[in-house]
Design a protein around this motif. Structure first.
Motif, PDB file in Angstrom:
ATOM      1  N   TRP A 105       0.840  -1.184   0.000  1.00  0.00           N
ATOM      2  CA  TRP A 105       0.000   0.000   0.000  1.00  0.00           C
ATOM      3  C   TRP A 105       0.881   1.242   0.000  1.00  0.00           C
ATOM      4  N   ARG A 106       0.253   2.385  -0.215  1.00  0.00           N
ATOM      5  CA  ARG A 106       0.979   3.641  -0.137  1.00  0.00           C
ATOM      6  C   ARG A 106       1.206   3.963   1.337  1.00  0.00           C
ATOM      7  N   SER A 107       2.453   4.049   1.714  1.00  0.00           N
ATOM      8  CA  SER A 107       2.795   4.227   3.122  1.00  0.00           C
ATOM      9  C   SER A 107       3.372   5.612   3.365  1.00  0.00           C
ATOM     10  N   VAL A 108       3.544   5.931   4.648  1.00  0.00           N
ATOM     11  CA  VAL A 108       4.152   7.203   5.024  1.00  0.00           C
ATOM     12  C   VAL A 108       5.601   7.263   4.532  1.00  0.00           C
ATOM     13  N   ALA A 109       6.247   6.117   4.441  1.00  0.00           N
ATOM     14  CA  ALA A 109       7.626   6.093   3.938  1.00  0.00           C
ATOM     15  C   ALA A 109       7.717   6.651   2.524  1.00  0.00           C
ATOM     16  N   ASP A 110       6.638   6.542   1.749  1.00  0.00           N
ATOM     17  CA  ASP A 110       6.644   7.044   0.374  1.00  0.00           C
ATOM     18  C   ASP A 110       6.686   8.563   0.310  1.00  0.00           C
ATOM     19  N   LEU A 111       6.431   9.225   1.434  1.00  0.00           N
ATOM     20  CA  LEU A 111       6.480  10.685   1.473  1.00  0.00           C
ATOM     21  C   LEU A 111       7.904  11.205   1.650  1.00  0.00           C
ATOM     22  N   LEU A 112       8.797  10.332   2.124  1.00  0.00           N
ATOM     23  CA  LEU A 112      10.177  10.732   2.407  1.00  0.00           C
ATOM     24  C   LEU A 112      11.060  10.579   1.185  1.00  0.00           C
ATOM     25  N   LEU A 116      13.173  16.116   7.769  1.00  0.00           N
ATOM     26  CA  LEU A 116      13.446  15.127   8.817  1.00  0.00           C
ATOM     27  C   LEU A 116      14.951  15.033   9.001  1.00  0.00           C
ATOM     28  N   ILE A 117      15.396  15.164  10.251  1.00  0.00           N
ATOM     29  CA  ILE A 117      16.815  15.047  10.583  1.00  0.00           C
ATOM     30  C   ILE A 117      16.965  14.065  11.733  1.00  0.00           C
ATOM     31  N   GLY A 118      17.874  13.124  11.611  1.00  0.00           N
ATOM     32  CA  GLY A 118      18.204  12.242  12.720  1.00  0.00           C
ATOM     33  C   GLY A 118      19.302  12.860  13.570  1.00  0.00           C
ATOM     34  N   ALA A 119      19.145  12.778  14.884  1.00  0.00           N
ATOM     35  CA  ALA A 119      20.154  13.306  15.812  1.00  0.00           C
ATOM     36  C   ALA A 119      20.431  12.248  16.874  1.00  0.00           C
ATOM     37  N   PRO A 120      21.202  11.206  16.513  1.00  0.00           N
ATOM     38  CA  PRO A 120      21.395  10.055  17.408  1.00  0.00           C
ATOM     39  C   PRO A 120      22.390  10.312  18.539  1.00  0.00           C
ATOM     40  N   LEU A 121      22.106  11.340  19.325  1.00  0.00           N
ATOM     41  CA  LEU A 121      22.968  11.691  20.453  1.00  0.00           C
ATOM     42  C   LEU A 121      22.666  10.777  21.635  1.00  0.00           C
ATOM     43  N   ASN A 122      23.707  10.169  22.182  1.00  0.00           N
ATOM     44  CA  ASN A 122      23.506   9.212  23.275  1.00  0.00           C
ATOM     45  C   ASN A 122      24.411   9.477  24.472  1.00  0.00           C
ATOM     46  N   GLU A 123      25.486  10.212  24.268  1.00  0.00           N
ATOM     47  CA  GLU A 123      26.452  10.424  25.341  1.00  0.00           C
ATOM     48  C   GLU A 123      25.860  11.263  26.468  1.00  0.00           C
ATOM     49  N   ARG A 124      26.312  10.957  27.702  1.00  0.00           N
ATOM     50  CA  ARG A 124      25.935  11.677  28.911  1.00  0.00           C
ATOM     51  C   ARG A 124      24.442  11.571  29.213  1.00  0.00           C
ATOM     52  N   SER A 125      23.836  10.453  28.818  1.00  0.00           N
ATOM     53  CA  SER A 125      22.482  10.151  29.271  1.00  0.00           C
ATOM     54  C   SER A 125      22.567   9.728  30.732  1.00  0.00           C
ATOM     55  N   ASP A 149      -0.306  13.858   2.060  1.00  0.00           N
ATOM     56  CA  ASP A 149       0.459  14.090   0.836  1.00  0.00           C
ATOM     57  C   ASP A 149       1.567  15.116   1.065  1.00  0.00           C
ATOM     58  N   VAL A 150       1.943  15.306   2.330  1.00  0.00           N
ATOM     59  CA  VAL A 150       3.010  16.248   2.675  1.00  0.00           C
ATOM     60  C   VAL A 150       4.364  15.593   2.393  1.00  0.00           C
ATOM     61  N   ARG A 151       5.102  16.131   1.461  1.00  0.00           N
ATOM     62  CA  ARG A 151       6.419  15.571   1.183  1.00  0.00           C
ATOM     63  C   ARG A 151       7.400  15.971   2.279  1.00  0.00           C
ATOM     64  N   VAL A 152       8.324  15.060   2.555  1.00  0.00           N
ATOM     65  CA  VAL A 152       9.294  15.257   3.630  1.00  0.00           C
ATOM     66  C   VAL A 152      10.690  15.073   3.058  1.00  0.00           C
ATOM     67  N   HIS A 153      11.514  16.092   3.215  1.00  0.00           N
ATOM     68  CA  HIS A 153      12.912  15.994   2.793  1.00  0.00           C
ATOM     69  C   HIS A 153      13.706  15.299   3.892  1.00  0.00           C
ATOM     70  N   ASP A 154      14.248  14.129   3.586  1.00  0.00           N
ATOM     71  CA  ASP A 154      15.062  13.410   4.564  1.00  0.00           C
ATOM     72  C   ASP A 154      16.497  13.910   4.453  1.00  0.00           C
ATOM     73  N   ALA A 155      16.890  14.706   5.446  1.00  0.00           N
ATOM     74  CA  ALA A 155      18.221  15.313   5.440  1.00  0.00           C
ATOM     75  C   ALA A 155      19.278  14.426   6.071  1.00  0.00           C
ATOM     76  N   GLY A 156      18.914  13.169   6.405  1.00  0.00           N
ATOM     77  CA  GLY A 156      19.888  12.248   6.957  1.00  0.00           C
ATOM     78  C   GLY A 156      20.142  12.486   8.434  1.00  0.00           C
ATOM     79  N   ASP A 157      21.209  11.872   8.929  1.00  0.00           N
ATOM     80  CA  ASP A 157      21.557  11.950  10.345  1.00  0.00           C
ATOM     81  C   ASP A 157      22.775  12.834  10.565  1.00  0.00           C
TER      82      ASP A 157
END
Length: 295
Positions: free
Chosen positions: A9-16, A26-35, A67-75
């Motif tokens: 089916w048409r999924s949300v992933a198709d918007l990215l 969309l930006i990933g920010a995988p910060l984990n240090e000093r938790s 139908d909102v397109r999302v620019h995936d700017a990576g991490d």
């Protein structure tokens, strides 16, 4: 109707995708240090992206097709990077998307909230948090995921331009509460959110902030959700808000024209029970997009 849905089916992933003119980034920010509680919040961006193909772009309840397109700017590369050293990379990554209607930042721990707010301009931004905790721990031992709000106050953000919603009993200290009140922060407890409705409380705080600032950044610390519905954060407690209330609030926030940045923090996929965490985070993402589409 055209096309077969027999095998997909048409999924949300198709918007990215690589969409330079998209209204959302969309930006990933995988910060984990000093938790303060060790975990694997750095796995959050990958888990969020991986679940999106399982989510349809169609909202049955409102009969709206996303139908909102999302620019995936990576991490942002944050492996083994401290919150202090992550400040400029995260701030600059968010600022680079400032021309869009909304930037969605996926953590990572809560230390990403400070640079995300700075990216919108500290002199003109208001900050709304959905969080079980004040995040007002002292900064005398450096930056952690327990003090982004204190750090913003230290940076000069007027406390009156901060709203904190969903704060939990027996999860905060008197000193933190007194610091919040002295700074002029608007404090709304988990009980107030249950009694009045989280979406209603959020709408009130967005209205309040709108009179004080030009832009708003919203921190969704996902441990505000009741632990029975959200075990995938070490800070989640029994008595938090419901997942449905969290989704309803996300749509209200996504629809507000002054909200230009949101972050999702403290999602630790290593604590998953089944796939409850990823599906909850994915549904939140859908609700944010539904809000933006309604603007």
């Amino acid at each position: 109707m055209t096309g077969s849905e027999a095998l997909g089916w048409r999924s949300v992933a198709d918007l990215l995708g690589d969409h330079p003119d998209a209204p959302v980034a969309l930006i990933g920010a995988p910060l984990n240090e000093r938790s303060l509680t060790p975990g694997r919040c750095d796995l959050g961006p990958k888990a969020l992206r991986a679940v999106l193909p399982r989510l349809s772009a169609y909202d049955l309840e409102t009969e709206v097709e996303l139908d909102v397109r999302v620019h995936d700017a990576g991490d942002v590369p944050l492996k083994a990077v401290s919150p202090a050293d992550a400040f400029e990379p995260v701030r600059d990554a968010v600022a680079a998307q400032a021309h869009r209607a909304l930037t969605i930042l996926i953590g990572g721990n809560n230390a990403i909230t400070r640079p995300a707010a700075h990216a919108l301009g500290l002199e003109r931004v208001g900050v709304l948090t959905l969080d079980a905790h004040f995040d007002l721990r002292d900064t005398d031992h450096g930056l952690t995921n327990g003090n982004p709000i204190q750090a913003l106050l230290d940076d000069g953000l007027d406390g009156r331009r901060i709203s904190q919603v969903g704060l939990a009993p027996f999860a905060n200290t008197r000193r933190a509460h007194e610091k919040a009140m002295a700074a002029g922060i608007s404090v709304r407890t988990a009980r107030q959110c249950r009694d009045q409705g989280l979406a209603a409380v959020v709408a009130q705080e967005l209205e309040r902030l709108s009179g004080l600032c030009d832009l708003i950044h919203v921190d969704f610390d996902i441990d505000v959700i009741d632990r029975s519905q959200w075990p995938a954060s070490p800070g989640a407690r029994p008595g938090g808000v419901s997942a449905q209330a969290f989704f309803d609030a996300a749509r209200v926030i996504g629809a507000h024209p002054k909200v230009r940045g949101v972050d999702l923090t403290e999602y630790d996929p290593s604590l998953e029970v089944g796939d409850l965490g990823s599906l909850t985070a994915g549904r939140w993402f859908c609700e944010i997009l539904a809000g933006v589409q309604a603007r």
